[in-house]
Design an enzyme around this catalytic site. Structure first.
Site, PDB file in Angstrom:
ATOM      1  N   SER A   1       0.820  -1.210   0.000  1.00 35.89           N
ATOM      2  CA  SER A   1       0.000   0.000   0.000  1.00 35.89           C
ATOM      3  C   SER A   1       0.856   1.262   0.000  1.00 35.89           C
ATOM      4  CB  SER A   1      -0.920  -0.003   1.218  1.00 35.89           C
ATOM      5  OG  SER A   1      -1.768  -1.128   1.203  1.00 35.89           O
ATOM      6  N   GLY A   2       1.885   1.305   0.856  1.00 41.72           N
ATOM      7  CA  GLY A   2       2.729   2.486   0.936  1.00 41.72           C
ATOM      8  C   GLY A   2       3.529   2.711  -0.329  1.00 41.72           C
TER       9      GLY A   2
ATOM     10  N   CYS B   1      -1.328  -6.348   3.546  1.00 40.72           N
ATOM     11  CA  CYS B   1      -2.691  -5.936   3.886  1.00 40.72           C
ATOM     12  C   CYS B   1      -3.718  -6.546   2.949  1.00 40.72           C
ATOM     13  CB  CYS B   1      -2.798  -4.410   3.868  1.00 40.72           C
ATOM     14  SG  CYS B   1      -4.456  -3.803   4.178  1.00 40.72           S
TER      15      CYS B   1
ATOM     16  N   CYS C   1      -5.027  -7.386   6.453  1.00 33.62           N
ATOM     17  CA  CYS C   1      -6.247  -6.671   6.810  1.00 33.62           C
ATOM     18  C   CYS C   1      -7.480  -7.121   6.033  1.00 33.62           C
ATOM     19  CB  CYS C   1      -6.071  -5.173   6.580  1.00 33.62           C
ATOM     20  SG  CYS C   1      -4.444  -4.508   6.964  1.00 33.62           S
TER      21      CYS C   1
ATOM     22  N   LYS D   1      -8.485 -10.983   6.320  1.00 30.83           N
ATOM     23  CA  LYS D   1      -8.796 -11.204   7.735  1.00 30.83           C
ATOM     24  C   LYS D   1     -10.152 -10.619   8.090  1.00 30.83           C
ATOM     25  CE  LYS D   1      -7.655  -8.085  10.390  1.00 30.83           C
ATOM     26  NZ  LYS D   1      -6.815  -7.019  10.998  1.00 30.83           N
ATOM     27  N   LYS D   2     -10.415  -9.372   7.658  1.00 28.56           N
ATOM     28  CA  LYS D   2     -11.687  -8.724   8.006  1.00 28.56           C
ATOM     29  C   LYS D   2     -12.863  -9.457   7.374  1.00 28.56           C
ATOM     30  CE  LYS D   2     -14.196  -5.598  10.014  1.00 28.56           C
ATOM     31  NZ  LYS D   2     -14.249  -4.188   9.587  1.00 28.56           N
TER      32      LYS D   2
ATOM     33  N   ALA E   1      13.834  -7.173  -6.361  1.00 27.95           N
ATOM     34  CA  ALA E   1      14.830  -6.121  -6.555  1.00 27.95           C
ATOM     35  C   ALA E   1      15.818  -6.144  -5.400  1.00 27.95           C
ATOM     36  CB  ALA E   1      14.160  -4.754  -6.647  1.00 27.95           C
TER      37      ALA E   1
ATOM     38  N   GLY F   1       0.837 -16.418  21.143  1.00 25.16           N
ATOM     39  CA  GLY F   1       0.950 -14.976  21.100  1.00 25.16           C
ATOM     40  C   GLY F   1      -0.325 -14.317  21.586  1.00 25.16           C
TER      41      GLY F   1
ATOM     42  N   TYR G   1      -2.305  -8.317  18.492  1.00 21.84           N
ATOM     43  CA  TYR G   1      -3.580  -8.178  17.774  1.00 21.84           C
ATOM     44  C   TYR G   1      -3.776  -9.273  16.730  1.00 21.84           C
ATOM     45  CZ  TYR G   1      -1.341  -5.964  13.695  1.00 21.84           C
ATOM     46  OH  TYR G   1      -0.567  -5.707  12.584  1.00 21.84           O
TER      47      TYR G   1
ATOM     48  N   GLU H   1      -7.015 -11.743  16.965  1.00 21.19           N
ATOM     49  CA  GLU H   1      -7.969 -11.701  15.847  1.00 21.19           C
ATOM     50  C   GLU H   1      -8.132 -13.081  15.230  1.00 21.19           C
ATOM     51  OE1 GLU H   1      -7.356  -7.081  14.369  1.00 21.19           O
ATOM     52  OE2 GLU H   1      -6.196  -8.689  13.410  1.00 21.19           O
TER      53      GLU H   1
ATOM     54  N   GLY I   1       4.987 -12.349  16.439  1.00 18.22           N
ATOM     55  CA  GLY I   1       5.704 -11.162  15.994  1.00 18.22           C
ATOM     56  C   GLY I   1       6.078 -11.209  14.524  1.00 18.22           C
TER      57      GLY I   1
ATOM     58  N   ASP J   1       6.133  -1.090   7.066  1.00 20.45           N
ATOM     59  CA  ASP J   1       6.532  -2.051   8.095  1.00 20.45           C
ATOM     60  C   ASP J   1       8.033  -2.299   8.134  1.00 20.45           C
ATOM     61  OD1 ASP J   1       3.836  -2.193   8.428  1.00 20.45           O
ATOM     62  OD2 ASP J   1       3.643  -4.354   8.092  1.00 20.45           O
TER      63      ASP J   1
ATOM     64  N   ALA K   1      -7.534  -0.213  15.352  1.00 12.99           N
ATOM     65  CA  ALA K   1      -8.532  -1.151  15.864  1.00 12.99           C
ATOM     66  C   ALA K   1      -7.953  -2.552  15.944  1.00 12.99           C
ATOM     67  CB  ALA K   1      -9.773  -1.153  14.967  1.00 12.99           C
TER      68      ALA K   1
ATOM     69  N   HIS L   1     -28.914   9.114  20.678  1.00 14.89           N
ATOM     70  CA  HIS L   1     -29.528   8.141  21.577  1.00 14.89           C
ATOM     71  C   HIS L   1     -30.546   7.276  20.828  1.00 14.89           C
ATOM     72  CE1 HIS L   1     -30.745   6.606  25.473  1.00 14.89           C
ATOM     73  NE2 HIS L   1     -32.015   6.766  25.098  1.00 14.89           N
TER      74      HIS L   1
ATOM     75  N   GLU M   1     -22.711   7.432  22.383  1.00  9.51           N
ATOM     76  CA  GLU M   1     -23.079   8.627  23.140  1.00  9.51           C
ATOM     77  C   GLU M   1     -22.390   8.684  24.500  1.00  9.51           C
ATOM     78  OE1 GLU M   1     -27.154   8.894  24.706  1.00  9.51           O
ATOM     79  OE2 GLU M   1     -27.386   6.748  24.243  1.00  9.51           O
TER      80      GLU M   1
END
Length: 453
Positions: free
Chosen positions: A14-15, A42, A47, A50-51, A114, A173, A176, A180, A260, A301, A339, A434, A439
Protein backbone atom coordinates in the site's frame (compact mmCIF):
# COMPACT_ATOMS: atom_id res chain seq x y z
CA UNK A 1 24.41 11.45 -15.12
CA UNK A 2 21.12 10.25 -16.58
CA UNK A 3 19.63 7.24 -14.78
CA UNK A 4 16.75 5.00 -15.78
CA UNK A 5 14.32 6.41 -13.20
CA UNK A 6 13.93 9.45 -11.01
CA UNK A 7 12.47 7.13 -8.36
CA UNK A 8 12.47 3.38 -7.91
CA UNK A 9 10.32 1.73 -5.24
CA UNK A 10 11.17 -1.72 -3.90
CA UNK A 11 7.85 -3.20 -2.81
CA UNK A 12 4.32 -3.01 -4.19
CA UNK A 13 2.38 -2.79 -0.94
CA UNK A 14 0.00 0.00 0.00
CA UNK A 15 2.73 2.49 0.94
CA UNK A 16 4.95 1.76 -2.05
CA UNK A 17 2.11 1.90 -4.55
CA UNK A 18 0.79 5.20 -3.19
CA UNK A 19 4.28 6.70 -3.29
CA UNK A 20 4.88 5.51 -6.85
CA UNK A 21 1.51 6.64 -8.15
CA UNK A 22 1.59 10.12 -6.63
CA UNK A 23 5.22 10.66 -7.64
CA UNK A 24 4.39 9.77 -11.23
CA UNK A 25 1.47 12.18 -11.06
CA UNK A 26 3.95 14.89 -10.15
CA UNK A 27 5.88 14.13 -13.32
CA UNK A 28 8.60 11.79 -12.04
CA UNK A 29 9.82 8.77 -13.98
CA UNK A 30 8.93 5.96 -11.58
CA UNK A 31 9.55 2.23 -11.45
CA UNK A 32 8.32 -0.23 -8.83
CA UNK A 33 9.13 -3.90 -8.29
CA UNK A 34 7.08 -6.47 -6.39
CA UNK A 35 8.27 -10.06 -6.09
CA UNK A 36 5.23 -11.65 -4.45
CA UNK A 37 1.86 -9.93 -4.80
CA UNK A 38 0.62 -6.41 -5.47
CA UNK A 39 -1.02 -4.78 -2.50
CA UNK A 40 1.37 -6.32 -0.01
CA UNK A 41 0.48 -7.95 3.28
CA UNK A 42 -2.69 -5.94 3.89
CA UNK A 43 -4.49 -6.85 0.69
CA UNK A 44 -3.30 -10.43 0.39
CA UNK A 45 -2.55 -11.98 3.79
CA UNK A 46 -3.58 -9.30 6.25
CA UNK A 47 -6.25 -6.67 6.81
CA UNK A 48 -8.58 -7.40 3.90
CA UNK A 49 -8.90 -11.21 3.93
CA UNK A 50 -8.80 -11.20 7.74
CA UNK A 51 -11.69 -8.72 8.01
CA UNK A 52 -13.75 -10.79 5.58
CA UNK A 53 -13.26 -13.80 7.83
CA UNK A 54 -14.04 -11.72 10.92
CA UNK A 55 -17.31 -10.71 9.25
CA UNK A 56 -18.08 -14.36 8.53
CA UNK A 57 -17.57 -15.30 12.18
CA UNK A 58 -19.89 -12.50 13.32
CA UNK A 59 -22.82 -13.95 11.38
CA UNK A 60 -22.64 -17.10 13.48
CA UNK A 61 -22.78 -15.11 16.70
CA UNK A 62 -25.74 -13.08 15.44
CA UNK A 63 -27.58 -16.27 14.52
CA UNK A 64 -27.04 -17.59 18.05
CA UNK A 65 -28.53 -14.44 19.57
CA UNK A 66 -31.38 -14.03 17.11
CA UNK A 67 -33.86 -16.12 19.12
CA UNK A 68 -33.91 -13.51 21.89
CA UNK A 69 -35.30 -11.05 19.33
CA UNK A 70 -37.95 -13.41 17.99
CA UNK A 71 -36.08 -14.94 15.07
CA UNK A 72 -35.83 -18.67 14.55
CA UNK A 73 -32.61 -19.39 12.70
CA UNK A 74 -31.28 -22.88 12.20
CA UNK A 75 -27.51 -22.51 12.04
CA UNK A 76 -25.91 -25.22 9.98
CA UNK A 77 -22.24 -26.03 9.58
CA UNK A 78 -20.07 -23.27 8.19
CA UNK A 79 -18.98 -23.68 4.55
CA UNK A 80 -15.26 -22.88 4.64
CA UNK A 81 -14.77 -23.41 0.91
CA UNK A 82 -17.49 -20.92 0.03
CA UNK A 83 -16.01 -18.30 2.33
CA UNK A 84 -12.51 -18.91 0.98
CA UNK A 85 -13.74 -18.50 -2.62
CA UNK A 86 -15.46 -15.20 -1.83
CA UNK A 87 -12.44 -13.96 0.10
CA UNK A 88 -9.97 -14.89 -2.62
CA UNK A 89 -12.14 -13.30 -5.32
CA UNK A 90 -12.09 -10.00 -3.43
CA UNK A 91 -8.32 -10.20 -2.96
CA UNK A 92 -7.90 -10.87 -6.68
CA UNK A 93 -10.11 -7.89 -7.50
CA UNK A 94 -7.98 -5.62 -5.34
CA UNK A 95 -4.78 -6.97 -6.90
CA UNK A 96 -6.14 -5.86 -10.25
CA UNK A 97 -6.99 -2.41 -8.94
CA UNK A 98 -3.44 -1.89 -7.68
CA UNK A 99 -2.00 -2.91 -11.03
CA UNK A 100 -4.38 -0.60 -12.90
CA UNK A 101 -3.62 2.34 -10.61
CA UNK A 102 0.08 2.05 -11.37
CA UNK A 103 -0.42 1.59 -15.09
CA UNK A 104 -2.86 4.48 -15.28
CA UNK A 105 -0.38 6.75 -13.54
CA UNK A 106 2.41 5.86 -15.97
CA UNK A 107 4.49 3.85 -13.50
CA UNK A 108 6.69 1.07 -14.90
CA UNK A 109 5.99 -2.12 -12.92
CA UNK A 110 8.21 -5.16 -12.54
CA UNK A 111 7.00 -8.52 -11.29
CA UNK A 112 10.42 -9.34 -9.90
CA UNK A 113 12.68 -9.24 -6.88
CA UNK A 114 14.83 -6.12 -6.56
CA UNK A 115 18.16 -6.07 -4.69
CA UNK A 116 20.88 -3.47 -4.34
CA UNK A 117 24.07 -3.57 -6.41
CA UNK A 118 25.14 -0.16 -5.11
CA UNK A 119 23.40 2.92 -3.75
CA UNK A 120 21.99 3.93 -7.16
CA UNK A 121 21.81 0.54 -8.89
CA UNK A 122 19.42 -2.38 -8.50
CA UNK A 123 19.19 -5.89 -9.85
CA UNK A 124 15.52 -6.25 -10.81
CA UNK A 125 14.92 -9.77 -12.02
CA UNK A 126 17.30 -10.14 -14.96
CA UNK A 127 17.63 -6.39 -15.49
CA UNK A 128 20.09 -3.86 -14.06
CA UNK A 129 18.33 -0.59 -13.28
CA UNK A 130 19.57 2.76 -12.00
CA UNK A 131 17.60 5.42 -10.15
CA UNK A 132 18.26 8.84 -8.65
CA UNK A 133 16.24 7.98 -5.56
CA UNK A 134 15.30 4.59 -4.17
CA UNK A 135 12.64 3.78 -1.58
CA UNK A 136 12.60 0.57 0.43
CA UNK A 137 9.00 -0.49 1.09
CA UNK A 138 9.34 -4.25 1.43
CA UNK A 139 7.12 -4.64 4.50
CA UNK A 140 7.50 -7.29 7.17
CA UNK A 141 7.35 -11.03 7.51
CA UNK A 142 6.01 -13.37 10.15
CA UNK A 143 8.35 -15.30 12.43
CA UNK A 144 8.25 -18.50 14.44
CA UNK A 145 9.49 -19.15 17.96
CA UNK A 146 12.90 -20.79 18.04
CA UNK A 147 11.76 -24.07 19.58
CA UNK A 148 12.26 -27.68 18.46
CA UNK A 149 9.76 -28.66 15.80
CA UNK A 150 8.81 -25.07 14.95
CA UNK A 151 8.52 -26.11 11.31
CA UNK A 152 5.35 -28.02 12.23
CA UNK A 153 3.62 -24.77 13.12
CA UNK A 154 1.95 -22.29 10.77
CA UNK A 155 2.47 -18.54 10.40
CA UNK A 156 -0.28 -15.98 9.88
CA UNK A 157 0.04 -16.10 6.07
CA UNK A 158 -0.94 -19.77 6.14
CA UNK A 159 -4.46 -19.10 7.40
CA UNK A 160 -5.43 -17.93 3.94
CA UNK A 161 -4.31 -21.11 2.18
CA UNK A 162 -6.03 -23.63 4.47
CA UNK A 163 -8.45 -25.88 2.58
CA UNK A 164 -10.66 -26.55 5.58
CA UNK A 165 -11.33 -25.22 9.05
CA UNK A 166 -9.03 -26.88 11.61
CA UNK A 167 -11.27 -28.02 14.45
CA UNK A 168 -8.62 -27.82 17.18
CA UNK A 169 -6.29 -24.83 17.08
CA UNK A 170 -3.44 -23.53 19.20
CA UNK A 171 -2.44 -19.88 18.83
CA UNK A 172 0.86 -18.66 20.25
CA UNK A 173 0.95 -14.98 21.10
CA UNK A 174 -1.39 -12.31 22.46
CA UNK A 175 -0.88 -9.39 20.10
CA UNK A 176 -3.58 -8.18 17.77
CA UNK A 177 -2.88 -10.76 15.05
CA UNK A 178 -2.99 -13.66 17.50
CA UNK A 179 -6.23 -12.55 19.11
CA UNK A 180 -7.97 -11.70 15.85
CA UNK A 181 -7.10 -15.11 14.43
CA UNK A 182 -8.19 -16.84 17.63
CA UNK A 183 -11.55 -15.06 17.66
CA UNK A 184 -12.40 -15.60 14.01
CA UNK A 185 -11.43 -19.28 14.08
CA UNK A 186 -13.45 -19.83 17.27
CA UNK A 187 -16.37 -17.99 15.70
CA UNK A 188 -16.25 -20.22 12.62
CA UNK A 189 -16.43 -23.36 14.74
CA UNK A 190 -12.94 -24.26 15.99
CA UNK A 191 -11.91 -24.81 19.58
CA UNK A 192 -9.00 -22.44 20.18
CA UNK A 193 -6.37 -22.42 22.91
CA UNK A 194 -4.28 -19.25 23.21
CA UNK A 195 -0.85 -19.40 24.84
CA UNK A 196 1.09 -16.28 25.73
CA UNK A 197 4.01 -15.30 27.91
CA UNK A 198 2.54 -12.20 29.60
CA UNK A 199 -0.11 -12.17 32.31
CA UNK A 200 -2.49 -10.15 30.13
CA UNK A 201 -3.01 -9.90 26.36
CA UNK A 202 -2.22 -6.93 24.12
CA UNK A 203 0.98 -5.61 25.63
CA UNK A 204 1.23 -1.88 24.96
CA UNK A 205 -2.50 -1.22 24.97
CA UNK A 206 -4.34 0.60 27.73
CA UNK A 207 -4.40 -1.36 30.98
CA UNK A 208 -8.18 -1.19 31.46
CA UNK A 209 -8.71 -2.70 28.01
CA UNK A 210 -6.16 -5.43 28.74
CA UNK A 211 -7.81 -6.32 32.03
CA UNK A 212 -11.39 -6.68 30.74
CA UNK A 213 -10.60 -8.34 27.41
CA UNK A 214 -9.95 -11.85 28.83
CA UNK A 215 -13.49 -11.97 30.22
CA UNK A 216 -14.95 -11.31 26.78
CA UNK A 217 -12.63 -13.80 25.07
CA UNK A 218 -13.40 -16.52 27.60
CA UNK A 219 -17.14 -15.91 27.22
CA UNK A 220 -16.72 -16.64 23.50
CA UNK A 221 -15.26 -20.05 24.33
CA UNK A 222 -11.57 -19.28 23.90
CA UNK A 223 -9.28 -21.05 26.35
CA UNK A 224 -6.60 -18.64 27.52
CA UNK A 225 -3.26 -19.76 28.96
CA UNK A 226 -1.41 -16.68 30.28
CA UNK A 227 2.19 -17.17 31.31
CA UNK A 228 2.51 -20.33 29.21
CA UNK A 229 4.57 -20.72 26.04
CA UNK A 230 5.24 -23.93 24.09
CA UNK A 231 8.53 -25.71 24.52
CA UNK A 232 8.36 -27.78 21.32
CA UNK A 233 6.10 -29.05 18.55
CA UNK A 234 5.94 -32.53 17.11
CA UNK A 235 3.69 -34.58 14.83
CA UNK A 236 1.37 -37.46 15.65
CA UNK A 237 0.10 -38.52 12.27
CA UNK A 238 -1.82 -35.57 10.84
CA UNK A 239 -2.12 -33.90 14.24
CA UNK A 240 0.32 -31.41 15.73
CA UNK A 241 1.40 -31.97 19.31
CA UNK A 242 2.08 -28.87 21.40
CA UNK A 243 4.58 -29.57 24.18
CA UNK A 244 4.16 -27.37 27.24
CA UNK A 245 6.09 -26.78 30.46
CA UNK A 246 5.85 -29.62 32.96
CA UNK A 247 5.60 -32.29 30.26
CA UNK A 248 2.00 -31.37 29.43
CA UNK A 249 0.87 -31.74 25.82
CA UNK A 250 -2.04 -30.63 23.67
CA UNK A 251 -2.95 -32.23 20.35
CA UNK A 252 -4.36 -29.88 17.72
CA UNK A 253 -5.09 -29.78 14.01
CA UNK A 254 -3.18 -26.52 13.52
CA UNK A 255 -0.77 -24.45 15.59
CA UNK A 256 -0.24 -20.80 14.62
CA UNK A 257 2.82 -18.75 15.50
CA UNK A 258 1.54 -15.20 15.95
CA UNK A 259 4.52 -14.13 18.00
CA UNK A 260 5.70 -11.16 15.99
CA UNK A 261 6.84 -9.89 12.63
CA UNK A 262 10.21 -8.55 11.54
CA UNK A 263 11.25 -6.11 8.85
CA UNK A 264 11.64 -7.80 5.48
CA UNK A 265 15.22 -6.72 4.79
CA UNK A 266 16.88 -10.11 4.49
CA UNK A 267 19.05 -10.51 1.36
CA UNK A 268 18.13 -7.09 -0.04
CA UNK A 269 21.80 -6.18 -0.35
CA UNK A 270 21.45 -3.17 1.92
CA UNK A 271 25.09 -3.48 2.91
CA UNK A 272 26.10 -2.88 -0.73
CA UNK A 273 24.27 0.43 -0.64
CA UNK A 274 25.54 1.28 2.84
CA UNK A 275 22.04 1.44 4.35
CA UNK A 276 21.98 0.97 8.12
CA UNK A 277 19.51 -1.22 10.00
CA UNK A 278 18.87 -1.65 13.71
CA UNK A 279 19.42 -4.77 15.81
CA UNK A 280 16.09 -6.20 14.62
CA UNK A 281 16.87 -5.65 10.95
CA UNK A 282 14.53 -2.66 10.52
CA UNK A 283 15.75 0.20 8.33
CA UNK A 284 16.79 3.25 10.33
CA UNK A 285 15.26 6.52 9.08
CA UNK A 286 15.06 10.17 10.09
CA UNK A 287 11.91 12.29 10.34
CA UNK A 288 11.89 12.66 6.55
CA UNK A 289 11.98 8.86 6.05
CA UNK A 290 15.53 9.17 4.71
CA UNK A 291 18.10 6.54 5.61
CA UNK A 292 21.73 7.35 6.35
CA UNK A 293 22.17 7.36 2.55
CA UNK A 294 20.24 10.54 1.85
CA UNK A 295 18.82 9.57 -1.55
CA UNK A 296 17.55 6.24 -0.20
CA UNK A 297 14.33 6.25 1.82
CA UNK A 298 12.18 3.69 3.61
CA UNK A 299 8.59 3.52 4.81
CA UNK A 300 5.96 1.09 6.06
CA UNK A 301 6.53 -2.05 8.10
CA UNK A 302 10.17 -2.25 7.00
CA UNK A 303 10.98 0.62 9.40
CA UNK A 304 9.03 -1.10 12.23
CA UNK A 305 7.73 2.18 13.62
CA UNK A 306 3.95 1.86 13.39
CA UNK A 307 2.95 -1.14 11.34
CA UNK A 308 -0.40 0.02 10.01
CA UNK A 309 -1.44 0.15 6.37
CA UNK A 310 -2.98 3.66 6.51
CA UNK A 311 0.20 4.94 8.15
CA UNK A 312 2.34 3.56 5.33
CA UNK A 313 -0.03 4.97 2.73
CA UNK A 314 0.02 8.42 4.33
CA UNK A 315 3.82 8.35 4.57
CA UNK A 316 4.12 7.36 0.93
CA UNK A 317 1.88 10.20 -0.20
CA UNK A 318 3.76 12.73 1.94
CA UNK A 319 7.13 11.57 0.62
CA UNK A 320 5.92 11.84 -2.97
CA UNK A 321 4.74 15.38 -2.36
CA UNK A 322 8.03 16.25 -0.68
CA UNK A 323 10.32 14.81 -3.34
CA UNK A 324 8.43 15.72 -6.50
CA UNK A 325 5.38 17.84 -5.67
CA UNK A 326 7.07 20.99 -4.38
CA UNK A 327 5.15 20.49 -1.12
CA UNK A 328 7.52 19.34 1.63
CA UNK A 329 5.56 17.77 4.46
CA UNK A 330 5.71 15.07 7.12
CA UNK A 331 3.16 12.71 8.57
CA UNK A 332 2.61 12.47 12.29
CA UNK A 333 2.97 9.16 14.08
CA UNK A 334 1.02 10.53 17.04
CA UNK A 335 -2.73 10.16 17.64
CA UNK A 336 -3.15 7.44 15.01
CA UNK A 337 -6.49 5.65 15.44
CA UNK A 338 -6.38 1.88 15.22
CA UNK A 339 -8.53 -1.15 15.86
CA UNK A 340 -8.21 -4.77 16.94
CA UNK A 341 -10.89 -6.92 15.33
CA UNK A 342 -11.41 -9.30 18.19
CA UNK A 343 -14.89 -10.29 19.31
CA UNK A 344 -15.86 -7.78 20.61
CA UNK A 345 -13.52 -5.37 18.80
CA UNK A 346 -11.26 -2.71 20.27
CA UNK A 347 -10.79 0.86 19.05
CA UNK A 348 -8.13 3.21 20.37
CA UNK A 349 -6.50 6.55 19.64
CA UNK A 350 -3.88 8.62 21.46
CA UNK A 351 -2.12 7.92 24.73
CA UNK A 352 -2.80 5.14 27.18
CA UNK A 353 -3.37 6.11 30.80
CA UNK A 354 0.17 5.03 31.70
CA UNK A 355 1.70 7.07 28.86
CA UNK A 356 -0.31 10.15 29.77
CA UNK A 357 0.41 9.83 33.48
CA UNK A 358 4.14 9.80 32.75
CA UNK A 359 3.75 13.28 31.26
CA UNK A 360 1.77 14.78 34.12
CA UNK A 361 -1.55 14.71 36.00
CA UNK A 362 -4.52 13.51 33.99
CA UNK A 363 -8.20 12.89 34.64
CA UNK A 364 -9.50 9.43 33.83
CA UNK A 365 -13.11 8.75 32.87
CA UNK A 366 -14.26 5.13 32.55
CA UNK A 367 -17.66 3.59 31.87
CA UNK A 368 -18.47 -0.10 31.67
CA UNK A 369 -21.95 -1.28 30.79
CA UNK A 370 -23.96 -3.91 28.96
CA UNK A 371 -25.03 -2.56 25.56
CA UNK A 372 -28.71 -2.68 24.68
CA UNK A 373 -28.47 -5.62 22.31
CA UNK A 374 -26.96 -7.82 24.97
CA UNK A 375 -29.39 -6.79 27.67
CA UNK A 376 -31.90 -8.57 25.41
CA UNK A 377 -29.77 -11.48 24.18
CA UNK A 378 -28.27 -12.12 27.65
CA UNK A 379 -24.96 -12.89 25.97
CA UNK A 380 -22.42 -13.24 28.76
CA UNK A 381 -19.16 -11.33 28.71
CA UNK A 382 -20.33 -8.72 26.19
CA UNK A 383 -19.87 -5.63 28.30
CA UNK A 384 -18.62 -2.47 26.66
CA UNK A 385 -15.79 -0.41 28.15
CA UNK A 386 -15.22 3.22 27.16
CA UNK A 387 -12.46 5.44 28.47
CA UNK A 388 -11.17 8.98 28.11
CA UNK A 389 -7.72 10.17 29.21
CA UNK A 390 -7.72 13.93 29.77
CA UNK A 391 -4.84 16.29 30.47
CA UNK A 392 -5.71 17.89 33.80
CA UNK A 393 -4.23 21.30 33.01
CA UNK A 394 -5.40 21.87 29.44
CA UNK A 395 -8.39 19.48 29.51
CA UNK A 396 -7.33 18.18 26.09
CA UNK A 397 -8.34 14.63 25.27
CA UNK A 398 -5.06 12.73 25.21
CA UNK A 399 -6.49 9.28 24.58
CA UNK A 400 -9.72 7.41 23.93
CA UNK A 401 -10.15 3.66 24.26
CA UNK A 402 -13.08 1.33 23.70
CA UNK A 403 -13.87 -2.36 23.87
CA UNK A 404 -17.25 -3.17 22.37
CA UNK A 405 -19.36 -3.50 19.24
CA UNK A 406 -18.68 -0.91 16.52
CA UNK A 407 -15.65 0.43 18.40
CA UNK A 408 -13.58 0.67 15.22
CA UNK A 409 -16.23 2.71 13.44
CA UNK A 410 -16.77 4.94 16.48
CA UNK A 411 -13.05 5.50 17.02
CA UNK A 412 -12.54 6.85 13.51
CA UNK A 413 -14.72 9.83 14.39
CA UNK A 414 -13.20 10.22 17.86
CA UNK A 415 -9.79 10.21 16.20
CA UNK A 416 -10.64 13.35 14.25
CA UNK A 417 -11.53 15.14 17.47
CA UNK A 418 -8.33 14.03 19.21
CA UNK A 419 -6.14 15.09 16.28
CA UNK A 420 -7.86 18.49 16.26
CA UNK A 421 -7.08 18.95 19.96
CA UNK A 422 -10.61 18.67 21.34
CA UNK A 423 -11.09 19.20 25.07
CA UNK A 424 -13.29 17.41 27.55
CA UNK A 425 -15.57 20.44 27.46
CA UNK A 426 -15.91 20.06 23.67
CA UNK A 427 -17.07 16.51 24.25
CA UNK A 428 -19.39 17.60 27.09
CA UNK A 429 -21.27 20.13 24.96
CA UNK A 430 -21.73 17.68 22.09
CA UNK A 431 -25.21 16.15 22.05
CA UNK A 432 -25.22 12.37 22.10
CA UNK A 433 -27.05 10.20 19.58
CA UNK A 434 -29.53 8.14 21.58
CA UNK A 435 -29.72 5.22 22.01
CA UNK A 436 -26.15 4.32 21.03
CA UNK A 437 -23.06 3.16 22.82
CA UNK A 438 -21.12 6.01 21.20
CA UNK A 439 -23.08 8.63 23.14
CA UNK A 440 -21.27 7.53 26.29
CA UNK A 441 -18.17 9.34 25.05
CA UNK A 442 -20.02 12.66 25.30
CA UNK A 443 -21.95 11.94 28.50
CA UNK A 444 -19.08 10.93 30.78
CA UNK A 445 -19.33 13.42 33.63
CA UNK A 446 -17.96 11.73 36.76
CA UNK A 447 -14.19 11.45 36.94
CA UNK A 448 -13.14 7.90 37.80
CA UNK A 449 -9.66 8.78 39.11
CA UNK A 450 -6.63 10.98 38.71
CA UNK A 451 -3.44 9.48 37.27
CA UNK A 452 0.07 10.88 37.31
CA UNK A 453 1.34 13.67 39.45
Amino acid sequence: MSRDFDLFVIGGGSGGVRLARISAGHGARVGVAEERFWGGTCVNVGCVPKKIMVNAAEYGAWADEAAAFGWTIEKGAHDWAKLAAARDAEVSRLNGIYARLLGGAGVTSFDARATFIDDHTLQVGDKTITADRIVIATGGRATRLTIPGAEHGLISDDLFTLKALPKRVAVFGAGYIALEFACLLQGLGAQVDVFYRASLPLTGFDQDIREVLPEALTANGLRLHPGVTPTALSKNGEATVVHLPGDATLEVDAAFFCTGRVANTRDLGLEKAGVEVNEKGAVIIDDDHATNIKHIYALGDVIDRMNLTPMATAAGHALADTLFGNNPRKVSYENVPTAVFTSPPIGTVGLTEAEAAARGPCDIYVARFTPMRHTISKKEGRKTLMKLVVDQKTQKILGAHMLGEDSAEIMQGIGIAVVMGATKQDFDRTIGIHPTAAEEFVTLRTRTRVAGG
